[in-house]
Design a protein around this motif. Structure first.
Motif, PDB file in Angstrom:
ATOM      1  N   ARG A  82      -7.477   1.723  -1.539  1.00 28.17           N
ATOM      2  CA  ARG A  82      -7.301   0.837  -2.695  1.00 28.17           C
ATOM      3  C   ARG A  82      -8.468  -0.140  -2.765  1.00 28.17           C
ATOM      4  O   ARG A  82      -8.897  -0.535  -3.843  1.00 28.17           O
TER       5      ARG A  82
ATOM      6  N   ASN B 127       7.600   8.093  -0.398  1.00 25.31           N
ATOM      7  CA  ASN B 127       6.604   8.311  -1.458  1.00 25.31           C
ATOM      8  C   ASN B 127       5.547   9.290  -0.954  1.00 25.31           C
ATOM      9  O   ASN B 127       4.452   8.905  -0.580  1.00 25.31           O
TER      10      ASN B 127
ATOM     11  N   GLY C 173       2.734   2.289  -2.275  1.00 25.08           N
ATOM     12  CA  GLY C 173       2.691   2.881  -3.614  1.00 25.08           C
ATOM     13  C   GLY C 173       3.732   2.330  -4.576  1.00 25.08           C
ATOM     14  O   GLY C 173       4.072   2.988  -5.563  1.00 25.08           O
ATOM     15  N   LYS C 174       4.209   1.126  -4.340  1.00 26.05           N
ATOM     16  CA  LYS C 174       5.264   0.562  -5.193  1.00 26.05           C
ATOM     17  C   LYS C 174       4.821   0.473  -6.656  1.00 26.05           C
ATOM     18  O   LYS C 174       5.555   0.889  -7.548  1.00 26.05           O
ATOM     19  N   ASP C 175       3.624  -0.056  -6.903  1.00 24.42           N
ATOM     20  CA  ASP C 175       3.156  -0.189  -8.292  1.00 24.42           C
ATOM     21  C   ASP C 175       2.985   1.166  -8.956  1.00 24.42           C
ATOM     22  O   ASP C 175       3.357   1.356 -10.112  1.00 24.42           O
ATOM     23  N   THR C 176       2.417   2.098  -8.210  1.00 22.99           N
ATOM     24  CA  THR C 176       2.157   3.446  -8.723  1.00 22.99           C
ATOM     25  C   THR C 176       3.476   4.134  -9.078  1.00 22.99           C
ATOM     26  O   THR C 176       3.622   4.718 -10.157  1.00 22.99           O
TER      27      THR C 176
ATOM     28  N   GLY D  60       0.788  -1.221   0.000  1.00 15.72           N
ATOM     29  CA  GLY D  60       0.000   0.000   0.000  1.00 15.72           C
ATOM     30  C   GLY D  60       0.825   1.279   0.000  1.00 15.72           C
ATOM     31  O   GLY D  60       0.273   2.372  -0.111  1.00 15.72           O
TER      32      GLY D  60
HETATM   33  P1  ADP Z   1       1.751  -1.132  -3.441  1.00 16.25           P
HETATM   34  O1  ADP Z   1       2.101  -1.555  -4.850  1.00 16.25           O
HETATM   35  O2  ADP Z   1       2.949  -0.690  -2.656  1.00 16.25           O
HETATM   36  O3  ADP Z   1       0.953  -2.162  -2.680  1.00 16.25           O
HETATM   37  P2  ADP Z   1      -0.062   0.747  -4.781  1.00 16.25           P
HETATM   38  O4  ADP Z   1       0.789   1.274  -5.879  1.00 16.25           O
HETATM   39  O5  ADP Z   1      -1.136  -0.247  -5.120  1.00 16.25           O
HETATM   40  O6  ADP Z   1       0.832   0.180  -3.559  1.00 16.25           O
HETATM   41  O7  ADP Z   1      -0.705   2.030  -4.073  1.00 16.25           O
HETATM   42  C1  ADP Z   1      -1.599   1.907  -2.971  1.00 16.25           C
HETATM   43  C2  ADP Z   1      -2.583   3.073  -3.016  1.00 16.25           C
HETATM   44  O8  ADP Z   1      -1.896   4.311  -2.723  1.00 16.25           O
HETATM   45  C3  ADP Z   1      -3.237   3.266  -4.392  1.00 16.25           C
HETATM   46  O9  ADP Z   1      -4.596   3.565  -4.205  1.00 16.25           O
HETATM   47  C4  ADP Z   1      -2.459   4.440  -4.987  1.00 16.25           C
HETATM   48  O10 ADP Z   1      -3.256   5.168  -5.887  1.00 16.25           O
HETATM   49  C5  ADP Z   1      -2.095   5.271  -3.749  1.00 16.25           C
HETATM   50  N1  ADP Z   1      -0.848   6.049  -3.934  1.00 16.25           N
HETATM   51  C6  ADP Z   1       0.333   5.596  -4.431  1.00 16.25           C
HETATM   52  N2  ADP Z   1       1.272   6.574  -4.449  1.00 16.25           N
HETATM   53  C7  ADP Z   1       0.678   7.680  -3.922  1.00 16.25           C
HETATM   54  C8  ADP Z   1       1.120   9.030  -3.660  1.00 16.25           C
HETATM   55  N3  ADP Z   1       2.376   9.426  -3.921  1.00 16.25           N
HETATM   56  N4  ADP Z   1       0.227   9.879  -3.130  1.00 16.25           N
HETATM   57  C9  ADP Z   1      -1.045   9.499  -2.844  1.00 16.25           C
HETATM   58  N5  ADP Z   1      -1.535   8.239  -3.067  1.00 16.25           N
HETATM   59  C10 ADP Z   1      -0.686   7.339  -3.595  1.00 16.25           C
END
Ligand code: ADP
Ligand code: 5GP
Length: 185
Positions: A138, A169, A18-21, A16
């Motif tokens: 999410r 992040n 934000g690794k994928d994002t 959570g």
């Molecule tokens: P992970 O891959 O680490 O489990 P995700 O990429 O799925 O995490 O991101 C988890 C949630 O946080 C998603 O809903 C995403 O849109 C949100 N998110 C990611 N990066 C940011 C950011 N820099 N600011 C606000 N929300 C973010």
């Protein structure tokens, strides 16, 4: 194992954070970065595609791949197994790419022990409250799974110091710029 002329990098951080994002954005900025598609025994989340997000395997199929030496590392996380396919790492580094592993802390420690030159980065949330908010927003896990992931997140955050780099992040673009600076030395 043979690597190069490319590079191997690890991006870890609690579920959570934000690794994928971050990775998706980083790949837009730097097309040399290719995520290694890991294998897992967990079920696909809504929208996840086999062969793109993960190679979704049954437990027996995963076990066979592990026994045949097909993983650089593999670890249990929660009730599911996750593993880094060795052939992808070799192919990508041969092509001169940055092979990026999105893996948890125990797997990362194993890779660091095997390949000391790996670039290891831990992604931190701005705060624990913000991490919980992102996991909940999410909306992909049950309350029980959320609680498990939050308690695991506390353990993982305690391991952040074992990584070569820690990046917060907070703002997505700022975070990606910092990752690019780290990658380019
Ligand atoms: P992970 O891959 O680490 O489990 P995700 O990429 O799925 O995490 O991101 C988890 C949630 O946080 C998603 O809903 C995403 O849109 C949100 N998110 C990611 N990066 C940011 C950011 N820099 N600011 C606000 N929300 C973010
Ligand atoms: P998720 O189920 O949220 O996709 O992943 C759970 C955790 O497993 C995350 O911390 C993710 O980084 C990690 N993970 C994904 N693939 C691998 C892998 O191949 N090896 C290891 N050790 N961890 C992985």
């Amino acid at each position: 194992m043979s690597f190069g002329p490319g590079r191997l990098a690890i991006l870890s951080g609690p579920s959570g954070v934000g690794k994928d994002t971050v990775l998706e954005q980083w790949q837009k900025v730097n097309t040399q970065i290719v995520r290694v598609v890991a294998a897992t025994t967990r079920l696909p989340r809504e929208g996840e595609v086999d062969g793109v997000d993960y190679h979704f395997l049954t437990e027996p199929a995963f076990r066979v791949m592990a026994e045949e030496g097909g993983f650089l590392e593999h670890k249990q996380y929660g009730s599911s197994w996750y593993g880094t396919p060795l052939d992808q790492v070799e192919d990508l580094t041969k092509q001169g790419k940055v092979a990026l592993l999105k893996i948890e802390v125990q797997g990362a420690a194993e890779v660091r022990a095997l390949i000391p030159e790996v670039l290891s980065i831990f992604l931190l949330p701005p705060s624990f409250e913000e991490l919980e908010r992102r996991i909940r927003d999410r909306g992909t896990e049950s309350e029980d799974q959320i609680q498990k992931r939050l308690s695991r997140a506390k353990e993982e955050l305690a391991e952040a110091d074992t990584y070569a780099y820690r990046v917060v992040n907070d703002d997505l673009m700022r975070c990606v710029e910092e990752l690019e600076r780290i990658l380019n030395g």
